[in-house]
Design a protein around this motif. Sequence first.
Motif: not given
Length: 258
Positions: A211-213, A215-216, A223-224, A226-228, A230-231
Motif C-alpha cells: 500500500y505504501a509503495n 501511494l508513492v 504521500k511520502m 503516509e507511506a513511511t 505504513l512502513y
Amino acid sequence: MAKWTAFPHAGAYRFDAASAKKHWARLHTGDAEPCPKDAALLEAWALFHNGDFEGATAAGLALGGRGITVANKATAIYANYLEPKEKTRLDLFMTVAERAQAQAAETPDDANAHYWNAYALGRYSQGISVAKALAQGLGTKVKESLERAIALEPKHADARIALGAFHAEVIDKVGSLIGGMTYGAKKDVGLKLFQEAIKLNPGSAIAMIEYANALVMLDGDKKMKEATALYEKAAACTPQDAMERLDVEMAKAELEEE
C-alpha cells in the motif's frame, strides 16, 4: 537444481501438523486457503511456515492435488525473498505460473490456483520490467487471474493486495489515461483494494508495504509521510511464521535505507 538458500532464521518457528492446524486461521488470513484434513498436507504446510521452503515444495509436489498450492507458495516466497540469482528467480516464478495454470485448468474453482498464477506472473513482470510485461500481454493475465481469485474467495486479502499493486504499477508505467483505457487500471480502485485487504487482514505487513509503495507510485512525494508511517507499522508487526518474518524484515530494511 542448485540448492536453495536457507531461511536465515532456521529454528525460529517450530510448527508441526497439529500446531499448523491449531493456528491455521491466523496463518492463512491472507490467502484464505482451506484447512486441510490430511495430516501429510498439514505437515507440508508446517515446513512452509517454519521456513523450509525447499522441503515444503518437495512435499507439496509429492502429494499433488492441493499440495501443489503449498509447493507454489513455498517456491514463490523463496524466489521473492531468498533467491540471489535473478535468472533463477525468474525461472522459479515461471515454474510456479505453469504449475498454477495446470492446477487452475484441473480445479477451476480453486482460488489459490488463480492467485499463485497471478502472483508469479506479476513478480516475473517486475523482474523483466513492467512495461515489457505489459507489451507481452502479461498484465491482462495477472488482472484476470486476480479478479477470478477474488470472485471465488471474497475474503482473499492477498489477491486484493496484488490487484491493488497491479493498478498502481500500470498507472505508474503508462499513465492513468492509457492505463485505464487499455488495461482497466484505476487509481481509486487500486487504493480501495489495499484498504479492503488491510480490513480483512489487519496484521499483514505485506499489505502495508505494498500500500505504501502504491501511494508513492500514484501520488509521489506528497504521500511520502503516509507511506513511511505504513512502513513503520509494518516493521512493528509481530510475525507468526517464516514468511511474515521476511515481510517484516523487508520493511525494517527499507526504513534503514531512508
